[in-house]
Design a protein around this motif. Structure first.
Motif, PDB file in Angstrom:
ATOM      1  N   LYS A  99       0.824  -1.208   0.000  1.00  0.00           N
ATOM      2  CA  LYS A  99       0.000   0.000   0.000  1.00  0.00           C
ATOM      3  C   LYS A  99       0.861   1.262   0.000  1.00  0.00           C
ATOM      4  O   LYS A  99       0.497   2.287  -0.619  1.00  0.00           O
ATOM      5  CB  LYS A  99      -0.920  -0.012   1.223  1.00  0.00           C
ATOM      6  N   GLU A 100       2.010   1.203   0.672  1.00  0.00           N
ATOM      7  CA  GLU A 100       2.894   2.356   0.777  1.00  0.00           C
ATOM      8  C   GLU A 100       3.928   2.403  -0.352  1.00  0.00           C
ATOM      9  O   GLU A 100       4.903   3.148  -0.277  1.00  0.00           O
ATOM     10  CB  GLU A 100       3.604   2.346   2.136  1.00  0.00           C
ATOM     11  N   ASP A 101       3.722   1.600  -1.387  1.00  0.00           N
ATOM     12  CA  ASP A 101       4.610   1.582  -2.563  1.00  0.00           C
ATOM     13  C   ASP A 101       6.055   1.248  -2.203  1.00  0.00           C
ATOM     14  O   ASP A 101       7.012   1.874  -2.694  1.00  0.00           O
ATOM     15  CB  ASP A 101       4.555   2.925  -3.306  1.00  0.00           C
ATOM     16  N   LYS A 183      14.687   0.126  -3.988  1.00  0.00           N
ATOM     17  CA  LYS A 183      13.730   0.957  -4.710  1.00  0.00           C
ATOM     18  C   LYS A 183      13.675   0.568  -6.191  1.00  0.00           C
ATOM     19  O   LYS A 183      12.662   0.805  -6.857  1.00  0.00           O
ATOM     20  CB  LYS A 183      14.097   2.431  -4.562  1.00  0.00           C
ATOM     21  N   THR A 203       2.788  -5.116 -11.946  1.00  0.00           N
ATOM     22  CA  THR A 203       3.021  -4.285 -10.761  1.00  0.00           C
ATOM     23  C   THR A 203       3.171  -5.162  -9.526  1.00  0.00           C
ATOM     24  O   THR A 203       2.713  -6.320  -9.514  1.00  0.00           O
ATOM     25  CB  THR A 203       1.848  -3.320 -10.521  1.00  0.00           C
ATOM     26  N   LYS A 205       1.522  -4.882  -6.828  1.00  0.00           N
ATOM     27  CA  LYS A 205       0.165  -5.158  -6.350  1.00  0.00           C
ATOM     28  C   LYS A 205      -0.452  -6.314  -7.123  1.00  0.00           C
ATOM     29  O   LYS A 205      -1.160  -7.154  -6.540  1.00  0.00           O
ATOM     30  CB  LYS A 205      -0.707  -3.907  -6.507  1.00  0.00           C
TER      31      LYS A 205
END
Length: 343
Positions: A99-101, A183, A203, A205
């Motif tokens: 959720k926080e990437d 990252k 992605t 997600k």
């Protein structure tokens, strides 16, 4: 906080009707230390989510539930640095990072248990293990009342293995785990079901969602059918033994480890031994995932042990491979050797 209710049935995912002399819920390190000092040589057992344990009988001592909470995040130019308290739910933590990437844990979605339990087993799924993302582990020396930080290297991670099963097994509590997530995200599609649809997984997600979908389709919900997830480790065998199996089973699922060894799927071995869906005395082998042993409702600890022994003996009879439990076996005084129990 010491609880007057001593039943462990709601605290172990096998849903076995066992109890303890007392149960302590520890939301701070002071409670952990106090409970350790108070136990005075009597059995003392630390638990997280109770998702990787098989209780063999009532526990003749104090069970302490690790409920340390908190997540903090820092970053460098190249990495997300996350410090997570041991009592946090593992899947909720993974969900938080997505959720926080902050990708990197998506392949480890929906694994039951707490963050503090993850380093002990070096949990892994779908091509990723905890050791791939762990930066450090903080432990509390209960005797010295001292916090110690172990680096990734000092944790001695191996396949479902770590130093926390040995040197730091007794008298120590994992209080937090540090994660280093690059990252520059690189998806991991090494596991078959993900590789087959990797074009659609663009992605973190989408990988997270796919892993959850696969796990939910294959694995029983402990709230509905008691289980501890994967019961046995995937055995590592010699390439020579693997070649012998390939002669009869060309499509056997092997995963190279080095020039001399390969890993073979334990669930596949159990299924080929004709045990998928097998049931006896309230325990069984799950019909969708043979690696999972289940409590069909009213199984007693001895019934699950008997089922595990039957599975282990049958696989050995067919393939000359001894399966080793991944689940921890807990006796009246504490953890016991699972292989010895089944031998």
């Amino acid at each position: 906080m010491t609880c007057s209710q001593t039943s462990l049935k709601p605290l172990n995912t096998f849903g076995l009707s066992v109890s303890a002399k007392s149960i302590v819920y520890a939301s701070d390190t002071e409670t952990l230390i106090d409970s350790w000092q108070d136990h005075q040589g009597k059995p003392w057992l630390l638990m997280g989510g109770g998702s990787n344990m098989l209780f063999l009988d009532d526990f003749d001592g104090t069970v302490v539930i690790n409920q340390l909470k908190g997540i903090s995040v820092e970053q460098t130019q190249d990495n997300w640095l996350i410090h997570c308290a041991a009592g946090e739910n593992w899947h909720d933590f993974v969900q938080f990072t997505i959720k926080e990437d902050m990708p990197g844990l998506e392949n480890l979605a929906l694994i039951p248990g707490t963050v503090g339990s993850a380093p002990i087993q070096n949990i892994g799924a779908y091509g990723v293990e905890l050791k791939d993302v762990c930066d450090y582990v903080d432990i509390l020396d209960l005797t010295q009342n001292k916090l110690v930080r172990l680096t990734h290297t000092e944790c001695l991670f191996g396949y479902r293995e770590s130093i926390f099963k040995h040197r730091y097994q007794h008298g120590y509590v994992i209080t937090a785990v540090g994660f280093r997530l690059p990252k520059c995200w690189q998806p991991n599609f090494s596991y078959g079901p993900l590789k087959a649809v990797k074009e659609t997984l663009t992605t973190p997600k989408s990988i997270f969602d796919k892993v959850c979908e696969i796990r939910r389709s294959k694995l029983p919900d402990p709230a509905k059918m008691g289980n501890a997830g994967s019961f046995f480790k995937n055995p590592i065998i010699s390439t020579q033994a693997a070649e012998a199996i390939k002669q009869h089973y060309p499509d056997a699922p092997f995963y190279p480890q080095n020039s001399d060894q390969v890993k073979i799927a334990a669930g596949w071995l159990i299924e080929q031994a004709g045990l998928k869906g097998y049931q006896a005395h309230g325990a069984g082998v799950h019909p969708q995932q043979a690696l999972v042993l289940v409590n069909l409702g009213e199984a007693q600890p001895a019934d699950v042990v008997s089922m595990a022994k039957h599975v282990r003996d049958t696989v050995h009879q067919k393939f000359s491979i001894w399966l080793e439990p991944e689940v921890r076996f807990i006796g009246t005084k504490g953890e016991v050797n699972a292989v010895d129990t089944l031998s």
